[in-house]
Motif scaffolding. Structure first.
Motif, PDB file in Angstrom:
ATOM      1  N   TYR A 207       0.790  -1.230   0.000  1.00 34.40           N
ATOM      2  CA  TYR A 207       0.000   0.000   0.000  1.00 34.40           C
ATOM      3  C   TYR A 207       0.825   1.284   0.000  1.00 34.40           C
ATOM      4  CZ  TYR A 207      -3.520  -3.387   1.434  1.00 34.40           C
ATOM      5  OH  TYR A 207      -4.347  -4.472   1.497  1.00 34.40           O
ATOM      6  N   TYR A 208       2.109   1.141   0.301  1.00 37.40           N
ATOM      7  CA  TYR A 208       2.903   2.346   0.548  1.00 37.40           C
ATOM      8  C   TYR A 208       4.304   2.084   0.038  1.00 37.40           C
ATOM      9  CZ  TYR A 208       3.681   6.597   3.424  1.00 37.40           C
ATOM     10  OH  TYR A 208       3.926   7.876   3.875  1.00 37.40           O
ATOM     11  N   VAL A 209       4.464   2.124  -1.282  1.00 36.59           N
ATOM     12  CA  VAL A 209       5.696   1.613  -1.886  1.00 36.59           C
ATOM     13  C   VAL A 209       6.255   2.551  -2.958  1.00 36.59           C
ATOM     14  CG1 VAL A 209       5.149  -0.803  -1.425  1.00 36.59           C
ATOM     15  CG2 VAL A 209       4.337   0.256  -3.543  1.00 36.59           C
ATOM     16  N   LYS A 210       5.842   3.804  -2.972  1.00 35.42           N
ATOM     17  CA  LYS A 210       6.312   4.714  -4.011  1.00 35.42           C
ATOM     18  C   LYS A 210       7.766   5.120  -3.763  1.00 35.42           C
ATOM     19  CE  LYS A 210       2.173   4.848  -5.829  1.00 35.42           C
ATOM     20  NZ  LYS A 210       1.880   4.129  -7.082  1.00 35.42           N
ATOM     21  N   ASP A 211       8.440   5.454  -4.862  1.00 32.93           N
ATOM     22  CA  ASP A 211       9.845   5.844  -4.765  1.00 32.93           C
ATOM     23  C   ASP A 211      10.025   7.218  -4.135  1.00 32.93           C
ATOM     24  OD1 ASP A 211      10.508   3.499  -6.174  1.00 32.93           O
ATOM     25  OD2 ASP A 211      10.243   4.511  -8.091  1.00 32.93           O
ATOM     26  N   VAL A 212       9.122   8.137  -4.441  1.00 34.20           N
ATOM     27  CA  VAL A 212       9.217   9.514  -3.952  1.00 34.20           C
ATOM     28  C   VAL A 212       7.837   9.942  -3.466  1.00 34.20           C
ATOM     29  CG1 VAL A 212       9.744  11.911  -4.523  1.00 34.20           C
ATOM     30  CG2 VAL A 212      11.066  10.072  -5.594  1.00 34.20           C
ATOM     31  N   LEU A 213       7.761  10.372  -2.228  1.00 39.68           N
ATOM     32  CA  LEU A 213       6.530  10.896  -1.640  1.00 39.68           C
ATOM     33  C   LEU A 213       6.756  12.359  -1.264  1.00 39.68           C
ATOM     34  CD1 LEU A 213       5.744   7.968   0.831  1.00 39.68           C
ATOM     35  CD2 LEU A 213       4.737   8.313  -1.431  1.00 39.68           C
ATOM     36  N   SER A 214       5.710  13.160  -1.333  1.00 37.85           N
ATOM     37  CA  SER A 214       5.841  14.567  -0.934  1.00 37.85           C
ATOM     38  C   SER A 214       4.569  15.018  -0.247  1.00 37.85           C
ATOM     39  CB  SER A 214       6.147  15.456  -2.143  1.00 37.85           C
ATOM     40  OG  SER A 214       5.139  15.327  -3.133  1.00 37.85           O
ATOM     41  N   LEU A 215       4.699  16.051   0.575  1.00 44.54           N
ATOM     42  CA  LEU A 215       3.541  16.597   1.281  1.00 44.54           C
ATOM     43  C   LEU A 215       3.799  18.044   1.662  1.00 44.54           C
ATOM     44  CD1 LEU A 215       0.723  15.967   2.402  1.00 44.54           C
ATOM     45  CD2 LEU A 215       1.806  15.402   4.581  1.00 44.54           C
ATOM     46  N   TRP A 216       2.795  18.850   1.490  1.00 43.48           N
ATOM     47  CA  TRP A 216       2.791  20.282   1.757  1.00 43.48           C
ATOM     48  C   TRP A 216       2.349  20.555   3.196  1.00 43.48           C
ATOM     49  CZ3 TRP A 216       0.130  17.353  -1.722  1.00 43.48           C
ATOM     50  CH2 TRP A 216      -1.182  17.018  -1.370  1.00 43.48           C
ATOM     51  N   PRO A 217       2.323  21.814   3.654  1.00 44.28           N
ATOM     52  CA  PRO A 217       1.797  22.128   4.985  1.00 44.28           C
ATOM     53  C   PRO A 217       0.294  21.878   5.038  1.00 44.28           C
ATOM     54  CG  PRO A 217       3.138  23.934   4.140  1.00 44.28           C
ATOM     55  CD  PRO A 217       2.883  23.004   3.000  1.00 44.28           C
ATOM     56  N   ARG A 218      -0.120  20.985   5.905  1.00 43.88           N
ATOM     57  CA  ARG A 218      -1.552  20.734   6.078  1.00 43.88           C
ATOM     58  C   ARG A 218      -2.168  21.606   7.180  1.00 43.88           C
ATOM     59  NH1 ARG A 218      -3.784  16.821   3.101  1.00 43.88           N
ATOM     60  NH2 ARG A 218      -2.656  14.910   2.513  1.00 43.88           N
ATOM     61  N   ASN A 219      -1.346  22.251   7.990  1.00 43.70           N
ATOM     62  CA  ASN A 219      -1.884  23.062   9.079  1.00 43.70           C
ATOM     63  C   ASN A 219      -2.817  24.130   8.524  1.00 43.70           C
ATOM     64  OD1 ASN A 219      -1.809  25.477  11.067  1.00 43.70           O
ATOM     65  ND2 ASN A 219      -1.065  23.745  12.255  1.00 43.70           N
ATOM     66  N   PRO A 220      -4.051  24.239   9.063  1.00 44.52           N
ATOM     67  CA  PRO A 220      -5.036  25.157   8.485  1.00 44.52           C
ATOM     68  C   PRO A 220      -4.724  26.629   8.680  1.00 44.52           C
ATOM     69  CG  PRO A 220      -5.900  24.128  10.477  1.00 44.52           C
ATOM     70  CD  PRO A 220      -4.616  23.439  10.166  1.00 44.52           C
ATOM     71  N   ASN A 221      -3.712  26.960   9.479  1.00 41.61           N
ATOM     72  CA  ASN A 221      -3.312  28.361   9.628  1.00 41.61           C
ATOM     73  C   ASN A 221      -2.422  28.841   8.493  1.00 41.61           C
ATOM     74  OD1 ASN A 221      -4.452  29.133  12.327  1.00 41.61           O
ATOM     75  ND2 ASN A 221      -3.249  27.344  12.941  1.00 41.61           N
ATOM     76  N   THR A 222      -2.027  27.949   7.608  1.00 41.75           N
ATOM     77  CA  THR A 222      -1.251  28.355   6.446  1.00 41.75           C
ATOM     78  C   THR A 222      -2.104  29.234   5.544  1.00 41.75           C
ATOM     79  OG1 THR A 222      -0.056  26.251   6.545  1.00 41.75           O
ATOM     80  CG2 THR A 222       0.109  27.516   4.500  1.00 41.75           C
ATOM     81  N   ALA A 223      -1.599  30.382   5.154  1.00 44.94           N
ATOM     82  CA  ALA A 223      -2.350  31.291   4.282  1.00 44.94           C
ATOM     83  C   ALA A 223      -2.742  30.574   2.995  1.00 44.94           C
ATOM     84  CB  ALA A 223      -1.518  32.524   3.969  1.00 44.94           C
ATOM     85  N   HIS A 224      -3.920  30.896   2.466  1.00 46.26           N
ATOM     86  CA  HIS A 224      -4.453  30.177   1.305  1.00 46.26           C
ATOM     87  C   HIS A 224      -3.483  30.208   0.129  1.00 46.26           C
ATOM     88  CE1 HIS A 224      -8.204  29.440   3.284  1.00 46.26           C
ATOM     89  NE2 HIS A 224      -8.523  30.722   3.383  1.00 46.26           N
ATOM     90  N   ALA A 225      -2.923  31.362  -0.162  1.00 44.93           N
ATOM     91  CA  ALA A 225      -2.030  31.463  -1.317  1.00 44.93           C
ATOM     92  C   ALA A 225      -0.748  30.675  -1.093  1.00 44.93           C
ATOM     93  CB  ALA A 225      -1.704  32.931  -1.609  1.00 44.93           C
ATOM     94  N   VAL A 226      -0.231  30.661   0.139  1.00 42.42           N
ATOM     95  CA  VAL A 226       0.966  29.894   0.456  1.00 42.42           C
ATOM     96  C   VAL A 226       0.666  28.398   0.368  1.00 42.42           C
ATOM     97  CG1 VAL A 226       2.595  29.314   2.300  1.00 42.42           C
ATOM     98  CG2 VAL A 226       1.999  31.703   1.860  1.00 42.42           C
ATOM     99  N   HIS A 227      -0.488  28.001   0.863  1.00 41.14           N
ATOM    100  CA  HIS A 227      -0.901  26.600   0.765  1.00 41.14           C
ATOM    101  C   HIS A 227      -1.031  26.195  -0.697  1.00 41.14           C
ATOM    102  CE1 HIS A 227      -3.941  23.311   0.658  1.00 41.14           C
ATOM    103  NE2 HIS A 227      -3.318  22.904   1.745  1.00 41.14           N
ATOM    104  N   ARG A 228      -1.630  27.029  -1.499  1.00 40.18           N
ATOM    105  CA  ARG A 228      -1.811  26.722  -2.923  1.00 40.18           C
ATOM    106  C   ARG A 228      -0.463  26.566  -3.623  1.00 40.18           C
ATOM    107  NH1 ARG A 228      -4.938  30.568  -3.906  1.00 40.18           N
ATOM    108  NH2 ARG A 228      -3.415  32.071  -4.704  1.00 40.18           N
ATOM    109  N   GLU A 229       0.474  27.443  -3.314  1.00 37.86           N
ATOM    110  CA  GLU A 229       1.793  27.331  -3.928  1.00 37.86           C
ATOM    111  C   GLU A 229       2.527  26.075  -3.453  1.00 37.86           C
ATOM    112  OE1 GLU A 229       3.375  28.875  -6.339  1.00 37.86           O
ATOM    113  OE2 GLU A 229       1.599  30.088  -6.703  1.00 37.86           O
TER     114      GLU A 229
END
Length: 437
Positions: A207-229
């Motif tokens: 279920y979890y075998v990818k070569d490269v994984l990535s993730l952005w800031p999930r914290n909801p205090n992140t400004a919308h435009a920063v989250h989008r970028e």
């Protein structure tokens, strides 16, 4: 692509890491080769030692006017924490810190995840000596900041945590470790537009075998435009770039069905504000965590650990290449997003979230719909947390009684309640909320 052909493709890609570097000299004539890491000279048979790293960075610093290396802290065991600043012309001196227009690479926070460190070291060298016009133009507008070994004691011991057993990537709010304090100071002083955090992970088949994984800031205090970028960096650049280089990709913390590719469950990757990618978002920087797979993928890699090591580093380099493409192509959008996020704090409007994530609504009682305008610290509280507030770049005013008042009307608006509100999960102290400021 079959497993065999995929393995051959990855092996060929990994081998590309060991090609001979072009000759370099300041005058452009025949001259010395650029320095190489211990990883490179051993063809991936071993990781670069810390004395080798010190010599390598010193050689790059001496030979290139684009590079400055400085000591930004010392670990509990006395090892140096270093920051490398790369730009063209040379970065500003320590007395004139260059703000903004910066990409910050944090490499190997977890000491047993060395491939990101190797990719960062070779990237420092390649940016220092490149003759490529496009890259040199990029460096004229963007400083690249690199913490090549963010956990030197853990790297020496090959452990996830530092010498005290602390996971540094859970300390970006409390700042109890020398490692996290040094990184916080860099973020405060340079205000990077992008914070890119390099890690490795062990897969869970199927279920979890990818070569490269990535993730952005999930914290909801992140400004919308920063989250989008941040999402754009992950989904439009790093993952496609890694895929184009022959690597499978996914979202960190999300198990997927091997047949359909549909999500099965989320096992990690929440909005904890103490994790670097989330801290970066709350502090108004585009953030991204990248995790690359550590286990051997082919019989050849099982028989030859150096081949596996080279593939691991090559997957990190694929992500870095995409990061720099993103930073160059979207510079104006990125700067607009981060600048607007910082200025929005002065308006002091909107809710602050003490929990939740971008894919998980906060629990009842974890939303400050009408936040206080400030928090009051008594004398004891101020003494206890003043250093951490200063490292975070939080503005305050002394009250004449040994305490202080911390207003929300500042660029770090969303961070203040996370640090000082007793209802926040990782608060430093329970300050007194103030209304009617």
């Amino acid at each position: 692509m079959t497993t065999l052909s995929r393995g051959l493709a990855l092996g060929a890609l990994a081998a590309a890491l060991t090609v001979t570097l072009p000759a370099w000299s300041p005058a452009g004539a025949a001259g010395p080769q650029p320095p190489r890491t211990g990883f490179e000279t051993s063809n991936g048979a071993r990781w670069t030692t810390q004395p080798e790293e010190q010599d390598f960075l010193a050689a790059v610093d001496r030979a290139s006017d684009r590079v400055r290396t400085e000591r930004i802290g010392t670990t509990a065991q006395g090892r140096p924490l270093r920051l490398v600043r790369i730009g063209a012309p040379a970065p500003a001196g320590a007395d004139r810190v260059r703000r903004g227009n910066a990409v910050l690479l944090i490499c190997s926070q977890h000491g047993d995840e060395p491939s990101g460190r190797e990719a960062c070291l070779s990237t420092v060298r390649d940016l220092a000596f490149t003759r490529d016009r496009a890259t040199r133009r990029f460096l004229e507008h963007t400083s690249v900041l690199v913490v090549p070994t963010a956990n030197p004691d853990g790297r020496a011991a090959d452990t996830r945590g530092n010498s005290d057993g602390v996971d540094v990537n859970r300390d970006h709010l409390a700042l109890k470790t020398a490692e996290a304090r040094a990184m916080a100071a860099v973020q405060r002083d340079h205000r990077p537009d992008i914070v890119y955090d390099l890690h490795e992970y062990g897969p869970t088949a199927p279920y979890y075998v990818k070569d490269v994984l990535s993730l952005w800031p999930r914290n909801p205090n992140t400004a919308h435009a920063v989250h989008r970028e941040s999402v754009t960096l992950s989904e439009k650049y790093v993952r496609p770039g890694a895929a184009a280089a022959g690597f499978s990709t996914g979202v960190y913390g999300i198990w997927t069905d091997p047949e359909t590719g549909e999500p099965v469950k989320q096992v990690a990757g929440d909005g904890q504000e103490r994790i670097l990618r989330n801290t970066a978002g709350v502090k108004n920087s585009v953030g991204l965590l990248v995790e690359t797979r550590v286990d051997a993928l082919t019989d050849a890699e099982k028989a030859d650990p150096a081949l596996n090591n080279r593939r691991r580093v090559t997957s990190q380099l694929a992500g870095l290449k995409s990061l720099f493409e993103y930073a160059g192509e979207r510079r104006a959008r990125i700067e607009s997003a981060t600048t607007r996020a910082r200025l929005a704090g002065y308006a002091d409007r909107g809710p602050v979230y003490l929990g939740g994530a971008d894919n998980e609504p906060p629990a009842p009682g974890k939303v400050l719909g009408d936040p206080p305008c400030a928090y009051r610290l008594d004398a004891r509280q101020y003494t206890d947390v003043k250093d951490e507030l200063a490292l975070h770049g939080v503005s305050l005013r002394r009250d004449g009684k040994g305490g202080a008042v911390v207003p929300l009307r500042q660029p770090m608006r969303a961070l203040v309640p996370l640090l000082l509100d007793g209802r926040a999960e990782y608060h430093l102290t329970a300050a007194t909320p103030l209304k009617g400021c």
